[in-house]
Design a protein around this motif. Structure first.
Motif, PDB file in Angstrom:
ATOM      1  N   UNK A  15     134.913  40.228  85.592  1.00 30.94           N
ATOM      2  CA  UNK A  15     135.176  41.610  85.036  1.00 30.94           C
ATOM      3  C   UNK A  15     136.588  41.517  84.296  1.00 30.94           C
ATOM      4  N   UNK A  16     137.581  40.992  85.138  1.00 32.04           N
ATOM      5  CA  UNK A  16     138.772  41.108  84.509  1.00 32.04           C
ATOM      6  C   UNK A  16     138.967  40.222  83.242  1.00 32.04           C
ATOM      7  N   UNK A  17     138.542  38.976  83.544  1.00 31.15           N
ATOM      8  CA  UNK A  17     138.947  38.152  82.125  1.00 31.15           C
ATOM      9  C   UNK A  17     137.658  38.271  81.191  1.00 31.15           C
ATOM     10  N   UNK A  18     136.255  38.070  81.837  1.00 26.71           N
ATOM     11  CA  UNK A  18     135.346  37.946  80.924  1.00 26.71           C
ATOM     12  C   UNK A  18     135.005  39.112  80.094  1.00 26.71           C
ATOM     13  N   UNK A  19     135.482  40.316  80.630  1.00 19.82           N
ATOM     14  CA  UNK A  19     135.118  41.656  80.140  1.00 19.82           C
ATOM     15  C   UNK A  19     136.207  42.396  79.711  1.00 19.82           C
ATOM     16  N   UNK A  20     137.293  42.519  80.428  1.00 19.17           N
ATOM     17  CA  UNK A  20     138.565  43.307  80.219  1.00 19.17           C
ATOM     18  C   UNK A  20     139.308  42.668  79.071  1.00 19.17           C
ATOM     19  N   UNK A  21     140.019  41.309  79.504  1.00 17.27           N
ATOM     20  CA  UNK A  21     140.678  40.672  78.759  1.00 17.27           C
ATOM     21  C   UNK A  21     140.221  40.280  77.529  1.00 17.27           C
ATOM     22  N   UNK A  22     139.047  39.746  77.461  1.00 13.82           N
ATOM     23  CA  UNK A  22     138.251  39.294  76.425  1.00 13.82           C
ATOM     24  C   UNK A  22     138.096  40.329  75.303  1.00 13.82           C
ATOM     25  N   UNK A  23     137.823  41.701  75.809  1.00 10.35           N
ATOM     26  CA  UNK A  23     137.688  42.664  74.783  1.00 10.35           C
ATOM     27  C   UNK A  23     138.960  42.806  74.075  1.00 10.35           C
ATOM     28  N   UNK A  24     140.172  42.750  74.809  1.00 11.83           N
ATOM     29  CA  UNK A  24     141.481  42.810  74.077  1.00 11.83           C
ATOM     30  C   UNK A  24     141.625  41.798  73.233  1.00 11.83           C
ATOM     31  N   UNK A  25     141.131  40.540  73.567  1.00 16.77           N
ATOM     32  CA  UNK A  25     141.578  39.318  72.791  1.00 16.77           C
ATOM     33  C   UNK A  25     140.809  39.381  71.348  1.00 16.77           C
ATOM     34  N   UNK A  26     139.427  39.619  71.595  1.00 12.72           N
ATOM     35  CA  UNK A  26     138.661  39.798  70.292  1.00 12.72           C
ATOM     36  C   UNK A  26     139.082  41.282  69.549  1.00 12.72           C
ATOM     37  N   UNK A  27     139.445  42.060  69.903  1.00 14.99           N
ATOM     38  CA  UNK A  27     139.968  43.143  69.262  1.00 14.99           C
ATOM     39  C   UNK A  27     141.260  42.781  68.328  1.00 14.99           C
ATOM     40  N   UNK A  47     156.481  32.861  58.921  1.00 13.19           N
ATOM     41  CA  UNK A  47     155.844  34.028  59.850  1.00 13.19           C
ATOM     42  C   UNK A  47     154.588  33.675  59.875  1.00 13.19           C
ATOM     43  N   UNK A  48     153.741  33.608  58.500  1.00 13.09           N
ATOM     44  CA  UNK A  48     152.248  33.601  58.640  1.00 13.09           C
ATOM     45  C   UNK A  48     151.859  32.347  59.368  1.00 13.09           C
ATOM     46  N   UNK A  49     152.458  31.121  59.269  1.00 12.76           N
ATOM     47  CA  UNK A  49     151.886  29.988  59.874  1.00 12.76           C
ATOM     48  C   UNK A  49     152.048  29.918  61.317  1.00 12.76           C
ATOM     49  N   UNK A  50     153.036  30.920  61.941  1.00 11.69           N
ATOM     50  CA  UNK A  50     153.222  31.155  63.217  1.00 11.69           C
ATOM     51  C   UNK A  50     152.017  31.852  63.707  1.00 11.69           C
ATOM     52  N   UNK A  51     151.598  32.980  63.087  1.00 15.50           N
ATOM     53  CA  UNK A  51     150.598  33.785  63.420  1.00 15.50           C
ATOM     54  C   UNK A  51     149.150  33.207  63.422  1.00 15.50           C
ATOM     55  N   UNK A  52     149.221  32.273  62.403  1.00 14.12           N
ATOM     56  CA  UNK A  52     147.825  31.544  62.312  1.00 14.12           C
ATOM     57  C   UNK A  52     147.689  30.817  63.598  1.00 14.12           C
ATOM     58  N   UNK A  53     148.698  30.076  63.895  1.00 15.54           N
ATOM     59  CA  UNK A  53     148.554  29.203  65.129  1.00 15.54           C
ATOM     60  C   UNK A  53     148.250  30.142  66.396  1.00 15.54           C
ATOM     61  N   UNK A  54     148.868  31.059  66.567  1.00  9.81           N
ATOM     62  CA  UNK A  54     148.734  31.999  67.372  1.00  9.81           C
ATOM     63  C   UNK A  54     147.304  32.519  67.683  1.00  9.81           C
ATOM     64  N   UNK A  55     146.563  32.802  66.500  1.00 12.73           N
ATOM     65  CA  UNK A  55     145.291  33.483  66.550  1.00 12.73           C
ATOM     66  C   UNK A  55     144.181  32.440  67.035  1.00 12.73           C
ATOM     67  N   UNK A  56     144.745  31.088  66.562  1.00 15.91           N
ATOM     68  CA  UNK A  56     143.734  30.039  67.089  1.00 15.91           C
ATOM     69  C   UNK A  56     143.849  29.718  68.447  1.00 15.91           C
ATOM     70  N   UNK A  57     144.941  29.902  68.945  1.00 15.45           N
ATOM     71  CA  UNK A  57     145.066  29.796  70.531  1.00 15.45           C
ATOM     72  C   UNK A  57     144.316  30.811  71.279  1.00 15.45           C
ATOM     73  N   UNK A  58     144.230  32.227  70.796  1.00 15.55           N
ATOM     74  CA  UNK A  58     143.569  33.059  71.190  1.00 15.55           C
ATOM     75  C   UNK A  58     142.188  33.053  71.037  1.00 15.55           C
TER      76      UNK A  58
END
Length: 333
Positions: free
Chosen positions: A262-274, A38-49
């Motif tokens: 706005x939608x990607x560089x400000x909105x979605x990016x904030x959610x990704x970094x959060x 489970x941890x390996x999958x999460x690690x791959x996931x955060x790297x993609x994000x």
């Protein structure tokens, strides 16, 4: 962008929480994932994000340039904030979160909104009227350098080490290399470059302000950031009609660029970094800063056909090396 910091509240507050836990030697929370599949999958996931976030913020400078080809800088910034705020409001609605309460809190958030969003977004938009997006992206990478310099004065707990001070000096040497000072800044617009550097300075100023006034409020990072973007949108909505008026016509491609910004560089990016800050911590999440100028430069050259002098990539490498050294902390910090 930036260290874009629409998400600087997330980083600042999370950094303080992490340091508080380390000082009290708190154990990992119950239910934290242990080693295993489970941890390996999460690690791959955060790297993609992490990679997606790097691409989004790296391309933001290209989108600003395209947006200013059809609209005034203040109009680009206002549109960016409108679309970005809409994404966060939608996310808050899905999670059933409310905006923070309290007049004093909103007053501090208004200052943060100006320093972290309204001011730097507008400065970058104006800067890219006269400088290439590649240079804007590299100027943006100086934020950690400004932050290091300011923290020496404003944050007494941040004690400088020789390595960090050396990184500060190396980073600003890289800035001088990018600008080609020995050539007298030949071929560069001084005003546009100064605006881009001032925008990058605004982020750490805002970060320090947030750290001093908004940490430990008890509100979620999402609601705080949503309120911050909402206030920045209001600020630009007041300023834009006074200095830019209403667009005379609708330029489709620049409008799409602003919407994506706005939608990607400000909105979605904030959610990704959060999500990244929550999962891997603020230090790892902020490493995205070092990929942004590389992607911004590649995008500007490949897509917009911007020219590239040898001083730009060489100076950028020096800037990033210096910025990385400023983040090195000893065992006791």
């Amino acid at each position: 962008m930036c260290y874009e910091v629409a998400s600087s509240i997330v980083v600042a507050m999370s950094t303080i929480s992490a340091r508080a836990r380390s000082r009290t030697h708190s154990p990992a929370p119950v239910g934290a994932p242990g080693p295993g599949p489970a941890r390996s999958r999460a690690r791959l996931d955060w790297r993609l994000r992490f990679g997606l976030l790097s691409l989004i913020w790296g391309f933001s400078f290209l989108l600003i340039k395209v947006g200013t080809e059809g609209y005034a800088p203040f109009q680009v910034t206002l549109g960016r904030l409108v679309f970005g705020t809409a994404v966060l409001v939608a996310a808050m609605a899905v999670k059933r979160e409310r905006l923070p309460r309290g007049a004093r809190l909103w007053g501090h958030m208004a200052v943060a909104a100006f320093l972290l969003n309204a001011l730097p977004f507008s400065l970058f938009a104006y800067a890219e009227l006269t400088i290439p997006s590649t240079l804007a992206g590299i100027c943006n990478a100086t934020s950690p350098l400004w932050g290091m310099a300011l923290s020496l004065v404003a944050l007494s707990e941040d004690r400088p080490s020789r390595v960090r001070v050396a990184g500060l000096g190396l980073g600003f040497l890289g800035v001088l290399t990018v600008l080609g000072v020995w050539q007298g800044f030949h071929g560069l617009d001084a005003t546009g470059t100064a605006m881009a550097l001032l925008a990058s300075l605004s982020y750490p100023v805002g970060w320090i302000y947030v750290r001093r006034t908004l940490a430990g409020t008890g509100n979620s990072h999402l609601s705080m950031t949503g309120g911050q973007l909402l206030l920045a949108t209001v600020q630009l909505a007041v300023v834009t009609p006074l200095f830019a008026g209403v667009p005379g016509h609708v330029a489709l491609v620049p409008l799409l660029a602003v919407a994506a910004l706005g939608a990607l560089g400000t909105g979605l990016a904030v959610l990704l970094q959060y999500g990244l800050v929550a999962e891997v911590g603020p230090t790892t999440a902020q490493m995205v800063t070092y990929f942004i100028p590389v992607i911004a430069t590649a995008a500007g050259v490949a897509v917009l056909g911007e020219s590239l002098r040898w001083t730009t990539p060489v100076g950028a490498v020096i800037v990033l090396a210096g910025a990385a050294l400023t983040q090195v902390r000893g065992k006791g910090t």
